[in-house]
Motif scaffolding. Structure first.
Motif, mmCIF file in Angstrom:
data_model
loop_
_atom_site.group_PDB
_atom_site.id
_atom_site.type_symbol
_atom_site.label_atom_id
_atom_site.label_comp_id
_atom_site.label_asym_id
_atom_site.label_seq_id
_atom_site.Cartn_x
_atom_site.Cartn_y
_atom_site.Cartn_z
ATOM 1 N N ASN B 150 -87.932 22.714 -11.909
ATOM 2 C CA ASN B 150 -89.141 23.527 -12.110
ATOM 3 C C ASN B 150 -90.157 23.283 -11.005
ATOM 4 O OD1 ASN B 150 -89.183 25.265 -14.550
ATOM 5 N ND2 ASN B 150 -88.527 23.366 -15.532
ATOM 6 N N ALA B 151 -90.315 22.008 -10.615
ATOM 7 C CA ALA B 151 -91.275 21.683 -9.561
ATOM 8 C C ALA B 151 -90.877 22.400 -8.267
ATOM 9 C CB ALA B 151 -91.338 20.175 -9.353
ATOM 10 N N ALA B 152 -89.585 22.362 -7.951
ATOM 11 C CA ALA B 152 -89.125 22.990 -6.709
ATOM 12 C C ALA B 152 -89.420 24.485 -6.726
ATOM 13 C CB ALA B 152 -87.633 22.735 -6.525
ATOM 14 N N LEU B 153 -89.146 25.120 -7.868
ATOM 15 C CA LEU B 153 -89.378 26.571 -7.958
ATOM 16 C C LEU B 153 -90.871 26.884 -7.862
ATOM 17 C CD1 LEU B 153 -86.808 27.444 -10.755
ATOM 18 C CD2 LEU B 153 -86.698 28.148 -8.346
ATOM 19 N N LYS B 170 -74.939 16.046 -9.101
ATOM 20 C CA LYS B 170 -75.192 17.300 -9.807
ATOM 21 C C LYS B 170 -76.663 17.498 -10.124
ATOM 22 C CE LYS B 170 -71.777 17.135 -12.992
ATOM 23 N NZ LYS B 170 -71.285 17.179 -14.285
ATOM 24 N N LEU B 171 -77.102 18.733 -10.115
ATOM 25 C CA LEU B 171 -78.467 19.050 -10.531
ATOM 26 C C LEU B 171 -78.517 19.201 -12.060
ATOM 27 C CD1 LEU B 171 -79.524 21.720 -7.876
ATOM 28 C CD2 LEU B 171 -80.220 19.317 -7.977
ATOM 29 N N GLY B 172 -79.684 19.104 -12.607
ATOM 30 C CA GLY B 172 -79.861 19.410 -14.035
ATOM 31 C C GLY B 172 -80.271 18.225 -14.890
ATOM 32 N N GLY B 173 -79.975 17.007 -14.421
ATOM 33 C CA GLY B 173 -80.389 15.825 -15.190
ATOM 34 C C GLY B 173 -79.817 15.844 -16.597
ATOM 35 N N TRP B 174 -80.473 15.178 -17.493
ATOM 36 C CA TRP B 174 -80.011 15.116 -18.891
ATOM 37 C C TRP B 174 -79.989 16.493 -19.522
ATOM 38 C CZ3 TRP B 174 -77.787 10.924 -20.588
ATOM 39 C CH2 TRP B 174 -78.122 9.688 -20.024
ATOM 40 N N GLY B 175 -81.034 17.261 -19.233
ATOM 41 C CA GLY B 175 -81.187 18.550 -19.897
ATOM 42 C C GLY B 175 -79.940 19.421 -19.779
ATOM 43 N N ASN B 195 -80.998 26.775 -21.113
ATOM 44 C CA ASN B 195 -81.078 27.600 -19.902
ATOM 45 C C ASN B 195 -81.241 26.772 -18.628
ATOM 46 O OD1 ASN B 195 -83.544 26.693 -20.574
ATOM 47 N ND2 ASN B 195 -84.619 28.644 -20.364
ATOM 48 N N VAL B 196 -80.882 25.503 -18.683
ATOM 49 C CA VAL B 196 -81.019 24.684 -17.475
ATOM 50 C C VAL B 196 -80.111 25.217 -16.362
ATOM 51 C CG1 VAL B 196 -80.724 22.368 -16.497
ATOM 52 C CG2 VAL B 196 -81.800 22.642 -18.721
ATOM 53 N N SER B 197 -78.943 25.770 -16.759
ATOM 54 C CA SER B 197 -78.039 26.270 -15.715
ATOM 55 C C SER B 197 -78.680 27.419 -14.935
ATOM 56 C CB SER B 197 -76.709 26.714 -16.334
ATOM 57 O OG SER B 197 -76.980 27.664 -17.342
ATOM 58 N N SER B 198 -79.494 28.235 -15.611
ATOM 59 C CA SER B 198 -80.130 29.321 -14.862
ATOM 60 C C SER B 198 -81.221 28.790 -13.929
ATOM 61 C CB SER B 198 -80.667 30.408 -15.793
ATOM 62 O OG SER B 198 -81.541 29.840 -16.725
ATOM 63 N N LEU B 199 -81.839 27.660 -14.317
ATOM 64 C CA LEU B 199 -82.795 27.017 -13.412
ATOM 65 C C LEU B 199 -82.070 26.550 -12.148
ATOM 66 C CD1 LEU B 199 -85.015 24.497 -15.449
ATOM 67 C CD2 LEU B 199 -85.799 26.448 -14.116
ATOM 68 N N ILE B 200 -80.912 25.951 -12.362
ATOM 69 C CA ILE B 200 -80.134 25.442 -11.211
ATOM 70 C C ILE B 200 -79.785 26.608 -10.288
ATOM 71 C CG2 ILE B 200 -77.969 24.326 -10.520
ATOM 72 C CD1 ILE B 200 -78.055 22.791 -13.189
ATOM 73 N N GLU B 201 -79.337 27.719 -10.887
ATOM 74 C CA GLU B 201 -78.983 28.881 -10.063
ATOM 75 C C GLU B 201 -80.190 29.376 -9.279
ATOM 76 O OE1 GLU B 201 -77.206 31.826 -12.627
ATOM 77 O OE2 GLU B 201 -75.726 30.312 -13.253
ATOM 78 N N ALA B 202 -81.334 29.438 -9.960
ATOM 79 C CA ALA B 202 -82.536 29.936 -9.277
ATOM 80 C C ALA B 202 -82.892 29.047 -8.090
ATOM 81 C CB ALA B 202 -83.705 29.999 -10.259
#
Ligand SMILES: Cc1cc2nc3c(=O)[nH]c(=O)nc-3n(C[C@H](O)[C@H](O)[C@H](O)COP(=O)(O)OP(=O)(O)OC[C@H]3O[C@@H](n4cnc5c(N)ncnc54)[C@H](O)[C@@H]3O)c2cc1C
Ligand code: SF4
Ligand code: SF4
Ligand code: SF4
Ligand code: SF4
Lengths: 204, 753
Positions: B150-153, B170-175, B195-202
């Protein structure tokens, strides 16, 4: 009528009991909403006369304390004033649950141990038979439910009060007063029993 | 300033004219004070009043307008003149509105305000800005969990380039591992898709964001606008430059093997919440012992949290995540019996709705503390509401909602060397800050104080490699007043590394930290200070000719802004500095100064006040009030027409940390009868805007007693008090009480010397 108590419900702390109450007691489905705030017990005008009070009673149900719940004076001392139900912030129909627990206690034979239950039975006998309470017969029925000797003992102990009541026309001797249409009352009660049998599963 | 041209402008508006004799003030300015220009106006902030001053400035008559009118906190735009340096003397809130109109004492207070304003101007210069060209604007985000993503976005959305580094592959951490999310959208009742995977994609699809996995920070050097970061990954090290840093390194589960009393390890069917998430995400919940689907499950909340033997704090999400898991179990098998045993159910935000949902679904909530869990899964609950211990038997599985430990250190790195020796306790990141009236708290040894592991950023600062931590190993982040502010300027923390929180909260937190990072970069570019002296261009200047290399300034700077050069002299890392003046208060030889704020300036202001002689029965009490909370509270006292004692003389200071104890002895030598320091709360629930300033002032105050004794004065003549911005109704009473006490001591015998 009611689904039997869960089979394993013989241990002191029975995890199935809360579920059983939820499924079988009138209003029980909403008991899970209780957040133990104590508004009900605090609002109860005769809370001081109860051993547990509704809040604690519900906690005991959750803890599976079946015998303690059914033997509790709380379910018998409730006067159905509905204070608790009106005030409960979580919409728990406290009064319904308490009333139906009392009915279930009768059904499962817990009453013998509880004085209030005997009194309620005597009261109900009078109401059902005459359409009103007859103080003399009702009291006699209640006292003698403890057995002949105990009945006499209790009667004598209260003799003075009884005489006073008769003098002030609070109690009457002779044929019991009845309502006009006892037949009609019986019909109403029969119908109610029929509805109850049909809809005896939980839900408020 | 070579050629000072002060001019005093007295306002008669807002009731000032009715309360004091402004004509006499004007006469004072041009008479005794010899100020060449002295004027009064009915309504100084109006167009005509402002034009008068503008004209004098434009005509070259005045370059230091001293505005004797309202508080320095208001009308700043009106009284801002190109090519001039404004000084404010507060006649309105601190005199006219707080003291009885027309009285001698009120007039004396007003006259002293004017005297102090003129004295202040005589020692002030226009700050010389230090602007560095070519600063870097890229934001480094450390940690690629949901918070870091989220910070990066957010950072990319503000137009900054982003470098996102993640320790694992891998990205995404625990979530990313949770099968469902707690509801974060209306109606907030059911577990929602993760929806963490969509954050990773973004993030991966955003051209402004460079992602580096399997990477950690080996070293960080520099300052806002040019942090030099050495990144390490399997293949070697790489040097990068960034403008600001956001730390989102998240958390790790509390070690469940320490929870033997809760059956962990005794039975394979006692699992942690994190382990249960793994089952829910991978084909459903099954017993480890026999692979059966459990039908009766109990959740023990606060397993290892809110427990002085383990984690003393609430981990904040385990109530909610246990509700989520319970609902998932009941949904899969409506006949399953699920118990949640809680001490207090914590439902922050909208989670109350979620709790109701679980109640409606028949999850049974029991209030009590799980005392023990046996190998046969018997859970003994100390039932608080029933007042008895209840053994629950016949369970198929017990879930321990274990707490969370912040990752303010990297547990996989070796402990940083040299912490203790570096500058000992003063800069131990977790050293407790002293509090008035409390017995000295023992500073824990470095090894006990800093959680296991090595520093995340490995700062090459004189003050040590760690990000300062506060209680319980969380990164310090100005917890009460200014979230994200760490004690290392340009570095901001967000998410559970600074306070336990869920993903929705962390996402907001990430946005907040990023905005701070953007501010840090922009301010660095403009040579300006950050919060709370936003826009200040001044810097501490070190007179090295008399510097004794004592390093007090380095030690006491709350922000680690000072290093030493090879010769051992202090060297400022300009953009790390927040202009609090704590270094100035620290320096024993008083060789640190700001162009517009210095030891001499305040000394002059103290001396400018006219001290009535010992027969006058008029006391004088000096109050040094922190400009962040105490001075505004005093302003508010005036605005609300609470009275202020007319014997006080108020000087706003940048922070109590900037108070040089010389001022106090100056005051008593000049004949003041008492002195009071008003600042923000110190201690580990500090509210000091500069974190340590008021605590440091507390420590220094301990030595003032000796000074007073040497002057044969009572120690009680100096007091330091905590004043928050909400104390406007109280502050006048605090002063009155103090003045009463001083009257008990009688007048300072030094008057007239
Ligand atoms: C059982 C359980 C269930 C939960 N369920 C929910 C839920 O349903 N909804 C919800 O909102 N929240 C839930 N939470 C909370 C949620 O998991 C956290 O809020 C979330 O993980 C915070 O994300 P984060 O990015 O800050 O931390 P993390 O997820 O810990 O991510 C941090 C990242 O930083 C990386 N990192 C760490 N150190 C370094 C370093 N030195 N250098 C580089 N990278 C580093 C890590 O590898 C990791 O990828 C749950 C928590 C628990 C315990
Ligand atoms: S008032 Fe309602 S919620 Fe409160 S304890 Fe009684 S039943 Fe429970
Ligand atoms: S969130 Fe709930 S379970 Fe977790 S520590 Fe806090 S109170 Fe305990
Ligand atoms: S003014 Fe404050 S932040 Fe700047 S060097 Fe001095 S103590 Fe540090
Ligand atoms: S506090 Fe003063 S004397 Fe000591 S090192 Fe800093 S500048 Fe030099």
């Amino acid at each position: 009528m009611t689904v039997a108590l869960p089979e394993q419900a013989t241990r002191k702390y029975d995890l199935g009991f809360a579920r059983w109450v939820r499924d079988n007691v009138n209003g029980g489905a909403k008991m899970s909403m209780c957040m133990q705030c104590g508004m009900c017990s605090g609002s109860c005008p005769i809370g001081t006369e109860m051993d547990q009070g509704p809040r604690k009673l519900f906690m005991m149900i959750r803890a599976g304390m079946k015998d303690e719940v059914f033997n509790s004076s709380t379910i018998w001392n409730c006067t159905s004033c509905y204070n608790c139900t009106v005030r409960c912030p979580r919409g728990v129909p406290v009064t319904y649950i308490i009333q139906d627990l009392a009915a279930k206690a009768v059904e499962f034979g817990y009453v013998k141990k509880v004085e209030n239950a005997r009194f309620a039975k005597a009261f109900w006998w009078s109401a059902k038979t005459f359409g009103r309470t007859d103080e003399r017969l009702m009291t006699a029925k209640y006292y003698f439910s403890f057995g002949l000797v105990e009945g006499m003992k209790r009667g004598l102990a209260n003799l003075k009060i009884a005489i006073g009541m008769v003098r002030t026309k609070r109690m009457h001797i002779g044929m019991p007063h009845k309502i006009k249409d006892t037949k009609g009352l019986q019909a109403i009660l029969a119908k109610a029993a029929e509805i109850d049998a049909r809809e005896s599963k939980g839900g408020a | 300033m070579t050629d000072r041209k002060p001019g005093v402008y007295i306002c008669k508006g807002c009731g000032i004219g009715e309360a004091v004799d402004t004509g006499a003030l004007e006469a004072l300015a041009s008479g005794d004070l010899k100020v060449p220009v002295g004027k009064q106006h009915d309504f100084l902030c109006g167009a005509e009043g402002v034009a008068t001053i503008e004209k004098d400035v434009a005509d070259g008559l005045v370059n230091q307008p001293i505005i004797a009118a309202c508080s320095q906190r208001v009308m700043t735009d009106q009284f801002n003149f190109d090519g001039a340096q404004t000084v404010r003397a507060n006649l309105r809130e601190w005199v006219a509105w707080a003291m009885p109109a027309g009285e001698e004492d009120t007039q004396m207070a007003a006259a002293d305000q004017v005297r102090m304003g003129v004295a202040q101007a005589s020692k002030m210069d226009v700050p010389e800005a230090r602007v560095e060209e070519g600063l870097n604007t890229r934001i480094l985000v450390v940690g690629g969990g949901s918070t870091g993503l989220n910070a990066a976005l957010e950072a990319a959305a503000t137009g900054h380039d982003v470098l996102l580094i993640e320790k694992t592959g891998k990205l995404g951490g625990w979530g990313a591992q949770w099968s469902k999310r707690m509801p974060h959208r209306p109606p907030y009742r059911d577990p929602q898709d993760n929806n963490v995977s969509s954050l990773i994609e973004a993030v991966q699809g955003n051209s402004a964001i460079t992602v580096m996995t399997d990477t950690t920070v080996a070293e960080t050097d520099g300052m806002p606008g040019r942090f030099n970061v050495k990144l390490a990954n399997g293949s070697g090290e790489k040097q990068e430059t960034v403008g600001a840093i956001v730390v989102a390194t998240g958390w790790r589960p509390y070690d469940a093997t320490k929870l033997g009393h809760l059956g962990y390890g005794a039975s394979p069917d006692v699992v942690t919440g994190v382990e249960l998430e793994g089952m829910l995400a991978n084909g459903g919940v099954k017993r480890k012992s026999d692979g059966a689907v459990p039908r009766t499950v109990a959740f023990a909340l606060c397993a290892g949290s809110r427990d002085p033997e383990h984690l003393p704090y609430c981990s904040s999400v385990c109530c909610g995540s246990s509700i989520k898991q319970a609902l998932q179990i009941v949904e899969a098998d409506p006949e399953a019996m699920v118990y949640i045993i809680f001490q207090e159910l914590r439902t922050p935000g909208t989670a109350e709705e979620f709790y109701r949902q679980a109640q409606e679904a028949g999850v049974i909530f029991m209030k009590g503390k799980v005392k023990s869990v046996g190998a046969d899964l018997t859970v003994t609950v100390d039932d608080e509401l029933l007042g008895q211990e209840i053994p629950m038997t016949g369970l198929d599985m017990v879930v321990l909602a274990t707490g969370r430990v912040p990752k303010a250190t990297d547990p996989d790195k070796p402990a940083a060397e040299g912490g203790e020796e570096q500058l000992a306790n003063d800069i131990n990141p977790v050293a407790p800050i002293a509090r008035a009236g409390e017995a000295e708290i023992a500073t824990p040894a470095w090894s006990e104080a800093v959680p296991e592991g090595g520093p995340i950023l490995n700062l090459q600062y004189r003050q040590g490699p760690h990000l300062p931590m506060l209680a319980d190993g969380f990164a310090d982040s100005h917890f009460i007043c200014f979230p994200y502010e760490t004690r290392r300027t340009g570095i901001y923390t967000c998410g559970p590394v600074r306070r336990p929180m869920d993903m929705a909260e962390s996402a907001e937190d990430a946005a907040g930290a990023v905005l701070k990072a953007v501010q840090a970069i922009r301010s660095a570019q403009g040579g300006m200070s950050l919060h709370p002296r936003v826009g200040d261009l001044s810097f501490p200047k070190f007179g090295l000719d008399i510097c004794t290399k004592c390093r007090r300034c380095t030690v006491e700077c709350p922000f680690g802004a000072i290093d030493e050069n090879e010769e051992g002299f202090p060297e400022l890392n300009a953009t790390r500095c927040r202009r609090c003046g704590t270094c100035m208060g620290a320096c024993p030889v008083r060789t640190i100064s700001f162009d517009n704020y210095n030891v001499q300036m305040v000394s002059e202001m103290i001396s400018a006040v006219e001290i009535p002689d010992e027969f006058s029965e008029k006391y004088r009490i000096l109050i040094l009030a922190c400009e962040n909370d105490a001075a505004p509270a005093l302003d508010m006292a005036g605005i609300n027409r609470h009275s202020l004692n007319a014997e006080i003389r108020l000087i706003p200071v940048r922070c109590l940390g900037s108070v040089n104890m010389l001022w106090i002895s100056d005051a008593f030598q000049r004949g003041y009868d008492g002195a009071m320091l008003m600042g923000c709360r110190s201690g580990d629930d500090y509210q000091c805007h500069f974190v340590k300033g008021s605590g440091i002032a507390e420590e220094r105050m301990a030595n003032v007693g000796q000074t007073l004794q040497s002057l044969m004065l009572e120690e009680g003549r100096v007091r330091s008090v905590e004043v928050s911005i909400a104390d406007s109704a109280k502050v006048g009473k605090m002063i009155d009480e103090f003045v009463e006490e001083i009257r008990g001591y009688g007048m300072n015998p030094f008057k007239g010397f």
